[in-house]
Scaffold this motif. Structure first.
Motif, mmCIF file in Angstrom:
data_model
loop_
_atom_site.group_PDB
_atom_site.id
_atom_site.type_symbol
_atom_site.label_atom_id
_atom_site.label_comp_id
_atom_site.label_asym_id
_atom_site.label_seq_id
_atom_site.Cartn_x
_atom_site.Cartn_y
_atom_site.Cartn_z
ATOM 1 N N LEU A 170 0.847 -1.193 0.000
ATOM 2 C CA LEU A 170 0.000 0.000 0.000
ATOM 3 C C LEU A 170 0.883 1.244 0.000
ATOM 4 O O LEU A 170 1.731 1.417 0.865
ATOM 5 N N THR A 171 0.670 2.085 -1.009
ATOM 6 C CA THR A 171 1.506 3.269 -1.158
ATOM 7 C C THR A 171 0.600 4.478 -1.228
ATOM 8 O O THR A 171 -0.109 4.665 -2.213
ATOM 9 N N LEU A 172 0.591 5.268 -0.165
ATOM 10 C CA LEU A 172 -0.328 6.410 -0.156
ATOM 11 C C LEU A 172 0.216 7.584 -0.943
ATOM 12 O O LEU A 172 -0.503 8.247 -1.642
ATOM 13 N N TRP A 173 1.478 7.857 -0.796
ATOM 14 C CA TRP A 173 2.095 8.735 -1.772
ATOM 15 C C TRP A 173 3.580 8.478 -1.846
ATOM 16 O O TRP A 173 4.207 8.090 -0.871
#
Lengths: 168, 429
Positions: A3-6
């Protein structure tokens, strides 16, 4: 899956684009789906270059996946050579084209172009490197050894810019 | 009053196949559908967009929407890695883990879109199944839907179309006798409010918008629903709505005074509104719009404009610029020509306008440079190189972000084209 939020970390083929853009007489033919040409704006907008980067994309779509994407790559490579007449041709695949396993290096060599063809192996799905305080350098570390360029070339101005300005 | 006579109804589009269009194949310099997340996440205020893709997808969204770094953005990427490629079962498990992690971190999410990308499509990761499975755990607290924003399936704004089609499929059923109007396609809130006021004054209602600002509010749809497309890239969501029995009202899109009038009129006719009442309600706003356009026409009349294909707004824009500002579209590129969906637009486009479907970017650049248009509408990858070649450009993405629909925005739309020309003139002085 991660998971890469930004993230500012780009894919390795964008690193290769930086190298191609930093050299003269080189053209990069990139097997990539429609939309991957967004990377051009890193050069034309963020760096405000007055030239498009020396990159030709195959921009395949669903209908091409039903036919022969290898043929599409060969055609793109041939047309790119004829149009830009580079002294050397870099060839490679973006993340999606890597899954197609079309072998851009072999295909380009089969064209028997009168210039060196340099295949770039840039694995797009390898495990992310551990967090590094300098995101740009983290990206460059991955691209650098495979294309054997002096590290100085990779520290291109504009590498650290966060994104395109808001269009308003 | 210098107002074009109102037409009784939208013009007969004629046979949709009548207008010839060139078709090109080659490198396409366009965005993929993931780009539409940039405006959709702002429009639907409690939705979240989780792209299942590669580092390239994450980089695209970040570099195109990098302005969002100061807040927790309402989009993210689940980055596919080596071991997800080894077995799809594992990839589904991984997706469950990532979604659970996300929902724990962000309890404010009410609507979660799993957004397919090029790599997730090539490995045939079944996101519809994943959405159904995850919904069992999280519904009704969170609704989980899926659509594809991949460049393989969608070009730029078609990502919104796919998103809205997923939403349209899960709208609650309306009883057949419940008459309502649904406006389809994301509009800026300010435009939505203006249009709603006009519909209210006309006596048309209830009116709903898709997407609505609030994910919890899903309008009902059924045989009594009539819908108007507010954006030209809504072919797929329109198909879903028609399949649910809703009736599509044929009209051009609400760009310019004429386009807005014909668009409102399609709804007024369907709801049996008295033409005199329609005239009374719209006259003032229409007069303001045409008056403001008059001033812009002096700057833009006779100017030649070239459209590279990108946002799917090209044909309605060319129609508006040609008919209301007397500009000359030399070439109108569009990624895909939906003749049926754009029939009312194609009927209004000047007859000799060259329409090109698809793209061979090198050939198109040659044509553009050779024809030396006064202004060129193109993507961000092409704009500065064309400026360096002495051409004036307008970014197509700006036309997507800016409120340009409706009477009050007609002059703003024109100004988007006159400003860069004015700037270039001043720089030359």
């Amino acid at each position: 899956m991660q998971l890469t939020l930004w993230t500012y970390e780009g894919p390795p083929h964008v690193g290769a684009m930086r190298i191609a853009t930093a050299m003269r007489g080189v053209h990069y033919v990139l097997h990539a789906p429609q939309g991957d040409t967004y990377a051009d704006l890193l050069f034309t907008m963020i760096e405000r270059r007055d030239q498009r980067p020396p990159v030709t994309y195959t921009t395949f779509q669903a209908r091409d996946l039903g036919t022969d994407t290898a043929q599409l790559f060969k055609q793109a490579a041939r047309e790119a050579y004829e149009r830009f007449r580079p002294e050397a041709l870099l060839v490679g695949a973006s993340c999606t084209a890597e899954l197609l396993q079309d072998d851009p290096g072999g295909l380009a060599r089969a064209l028997e172009l009168p210039v060196p063809v340099i295949p770039l192996e840039l694995p797009a799905y390898q495990r992310l490197l551990p967090p590094h305080p300098h995101p740009a350098r983290q990206r460059d570390r991955r691209a650098a050894p495979r294309v054997r360029q002096p590290a100085g070339l990779l520290q291109h101005p504009g590498t650290h810019r966060p994104g395109i300005p808001s269009p308003r | 009053m210098n107002v074009p006579a109102p037409l009784a109804c939208a013009p007969d589009p004629g046979p949709p196949a009548a207008r010839p269009a060139g078709r090109e194949r080659g490198q396409r310099q366009v965005f993929c559908g993931l780009t539409s997340i940039i405006w959709l996440h702002r429009k639907i205020q409690d939705a979240f967009f989780l792209v299942i893709g590669s580092r390239t997808c994450a980089h695209l969204i970040q570099s195109a929407a990098g302005v969002m770094i100061f807040a927790e953005p309402r989009f993210a990427t689940a980055i596919i890695e080596d071991r997800d490629l080894a077995g799809l079962a594992d990839a589904q498990q991984e997706l469950d883990r990532v979604v659970t992690q996300l929902l724990e971190r962000r309890p404010d999410i009410r609507l979660l879109f799993l957004v397919g990308s090029c790599p997730s499509e090539v490995i045939k990761l079944d996101l519809a199944r994943a959405a159904a499975r995850l919904s069992q755990h999280h519904f009704p607290r969170v609704r989980i839907l899926s659509y594809s924003g991949s460049g393989i399936e969608t070009t730029f704004t078609e990502g919104e179309d796919a998103c809205l089609a997923a939403l349209a499929a899960c709208l609650p059923d309306a009883a057949a006798h419940e008459r309502s109007l649904l406006v389809v396609g994301a509009l800026a809130d300010v435009v939505e409010d203006q249009l709603r006021r006009l519909f209210d004054e006309l006596g048309i209602g209830p009116v709903n918008f898709l997407p609505s600002r609030d994910a919890g509010h899903l309008p009902a749809a059924g045989a009594g629903t009539m819908f108007l497309a507010a954006q030209p890239y809504t072919a797929e969501v329109s198909r879903v709505l028609r399949d649910r029995g809703a009736r599509q009202l044929a009209a051009p899109f609400p760009l310019g005074a004429e386009g807005t009038t014909l668009w409102l009129q399609a709804a007024a006719n369907a709801f049996g509104i008295d033409p005199l009442h329609f005239e009374r309600v719209t006259a003032a706003a229409r007069a303001r719009a045409t008056g403001a356009l008059q001033a812009q026409r002096e700057l833009l009349e006779g100017k030649r404009i070239f459209f590279f294909p990108d946002s799917h707004l090209e044909i309605p824009l060319a129609r508006m610029l040609a008919r209301e500002l007397h500009m000359i579209p030399t070439e109108v590129g569009t990624p895909l020509l939906h003749r049926q969906h754009l029939a009312a637009e194609l009927a209004l486009l000047p007859p000799h306008t060259a329409v090109t479907e698809g793209q061979h970017v090198e050939q198109q650049l040659e044509r553009c440079r050779a024809s030396r248009p006064d202004i060129t509408v193109c993507g961000l990858g092409l704009a500065n190189p064309l400026e360096a070649a002495g051409l004036t450009t307008k970014w197509s993405i700006e036309l997507v972000f800016t409120p340009i629909q409706g009477y009050e925005q007609a002059a703003d739309l024109a100004a988007l084209f006159s400003r860069p020309l004015d700037r270039r003139t001043r720089l030359r002085c």
